[in-house]
Design an enzyme around this catalytic site. Structure first.
Site, PDB file in Angstrom:
ATOM      1  N   SER A 120       0.845  -1.195   0.000  1.00 31.67           N
ATOM      2  CA  SER A 120       0.000   0.000   0.000  1.00 31.67           C
ATOM      3  C   SER A 120       0.882   1.248   0.000  1.00 31.67           C
ATOM      4  O   SER A 120       1.772   1.377  -0.845  1.00 31.67           O
ATOM      5  CB  SER A 120      -0.959  -0.039   1.198  1.00 31.67           C
ATOM      6  OG  SER A 120      -1.946   0.964   1.095  1.00 31.67           O
ATOM      7  N   GLU A 243      -1.483  -2.625  -8.012  1.00 31.23           N
ATOM      8  CA  GLU A 243      -2.805  -2.871  -7.434  1.00 31.23           C
ATOM      9  C   GLU A 243      -3.315  -1.545  -6.896  1.00 31.23           C
ATOM     10  O   GLU A 243      -2.548  -0.622  -6.649  1.00 31.23           O
ATOM     11  CB  GLU A 243      -2.729  -3.940  -6.340  1.00 31.23           C
ATOM     12  CG  GLU A 243      -1.777  -3.637  -5.193  1.00 31.23           C
ATOM     13  CD  GLU A 243      -2.383  -2.773  -4.102  1.00 31.23           C
ATOM     14  OE1 GLU A 243      -3.621  -2.797  -3.935  1.00 31.23           O
ATOM     15  OE2 GLU A 243      -1.632  -2.064  -3.417  1.00 31.23           O
ATOM     16  N   HIS A 310      -4.480  -5.441  -1.620  1.00 35.09           N
ATOM     17  CA  HIS A 310      -5.379  -5.215  -0.487  1.00 35.09           C
ATOM     18  C   HIS A 310      -6.427  -6.325  -0.377  1.00 35.09           C
ATOM     19  O   HIS A 310      -7.631  -6.096  -0.429  1.00 35.09           O
ATOM     20  CB  HIS A 310      -6.067  -3.860  -0.627  1.00 35.09           C
ATOM     21  CG  HIS A 310      -5.180  -2.697  -0.346  1.00 35.09           C
ATOM     22  ND1 HIS A 310      -4.238  -2.251  -1.261  1.00 35.09           N
ATOM     23  CD2 HIS A 310      -5.076  -1.881   0.728  1.00 35.09           C
ATOM     24  CE1 HIS A 310      -3.600  -1.207  -0.753  1.00 35.09           C
ATOM     25  NE2 HIS A 310      -4.092  -0.957   0.447  1.00 35.09           N
TER      26      HIS A 310
END
Length: 340
Positions: A120, A243, A310
């Site tokens: 992230s 992502e 995630h």
């Protein structure tokens, strides 16, 4: 497609051994104070794997970020300079990790390579360390989100973490777990039970072909904000992993266009796209169709819907190590040992 993996050749950190010290850092948002019970469970899980856990100086800080950029960088630098520490794992992501990048001691990490794990917003630190320290870093679980899982980390997450970081051999073919979950449970309020699991779907090969190159990337939004800085590695010949939490096709389109303008897509060996974060099936279908059309004639294979981002469980993937994509065999394979 021939092997064009000339983008990077980073140093491998030493493999983790039983009893090694893992440092806990908070480069972005605070972690432990948000859910102290989950934090303690996560620490216990790492200890159960045989490691010693050492909390960083910002572990119990509060606020939107876990301290000023100077304080958060100092926490990381302390571990990078400590010869007793063998790995560093982020408590959680956030939004402000990029603020610490000018303050990190990349020389210390270059001189004493160690394992650095997160995803992230931690993408910023992972890629900066590849670019500035020339070491392999690891797109993988954070302490609280994955290792704090009840009643224990999901087996696939745990097994990939250990296989990648404790063995001086290539991880080999990436195998999808049979089940996964993106169920949301409020930490320290609703997470006293195991989350519901769904049957996994195989990745979708959107553009056929094969290619080999060092794996580089992470969160798409964070990748974008590194554009034009010295902290974004050279992507020539690389396999791009990305992502995102976004479920807006126009937002994804905007971010991909920015990377293309930066030249990131100019000479890729392949593209690996993570499964969307709590994304409805309709969005996943629209995204896959968009990517298949967008990259149909770019000369590299594209595979999407990979559980690497995630969602849980997740693999630990070495950034800087070569990955081979082959649509004919439906294979994603790590071909370099990630640790020495």
């Amino acid at each position: 497609m021939p092997d064009t993996s000339s983008a990077v050749n980073p140093a491998r950190p030493p493999a983790l051994r039983p009893g090694d010290v893992i440092g806990v850092v908070s480069p972005s948002a605070p972690g432990a104070p948000v859910a102290p019970g989950r934090f303690r469970s996560a620490v216990h899980a790492l200890k159960d794997m045989g490691f010693e856990v050492r909390e960083g100086s910002r572990t119990w800080s509060t606020g939107d970020s876990a301290g000023t950029p100077q304080e958060r960088a100092a926490e990381i630098n302390e571990f990078f300079r400590d010869p007793d520490v063998r790995a560093v794992i982020a408590t959680i992501g956030g939004h402000t990790c990029n603020a610490i990048l000018p303050l990190v001691d990349y020389t210390a990490l270059r001189e004493q390579p160690m394992i650095l794990v997160g995803y992230s917003d931690i993408t910023a630190l992972l890629l900066a360390c590849v670019a500035k320290s020339d070491v392999v870093t690891f797109h993988g679980p954070t302490l609280m989100a994955e290792f704090g899982e009840f009643p224990a980390p999901l087996p696939y997450t745990r097994d990939s973490f250990l296989a990648t970081l404790t063995r001086s051999v290539a991880a080999g073919a990436l195998r999808e777990p049979p089940e996964w979950s993106d169920e949301f449970l409020h930490w320290d309020a609703e997470d006293g039970r195991a989350r519901s699991l769904n049957a996994s779907r195989p990745p979708a090969w959107l553009v056929e072909g094969s290619g080999t190159g060092p794996l580089l990337g992470g969160n798409l939004d964070t990748l974008s904000i590194l554009g034009g800085t010295e902290y974004l590695p050279d992507f020539r010949g690389a396999v791009l992993l990305w992502e995102t939490c976004s479920t807006s096709l126009t937002r994804v389109d905007q971010l991909l266009t920015h990377l293309e303008m930066l030249g990131v897509m100019d000479d890729l060996a392949g593209m690996v796209v993570g499964h969307g974060f709590r994304a409805p099936l309709e969005f996943e279908g629209e995204l896959h169709a968009h990517l298949a059309e967008r990259y149909a004639d770019r000369g590299f294979p594209v595979v999407a819907g990979v559980l690497a981002g995630h969602c849980d469980p997740m693999p630990t993937l070495p950034l800087g190590c070569r990955v081979a994509l082959d649509s004919g065999r439906r294979a994603i394979e790590v071909i370099d040992a990630a640790v020495g």
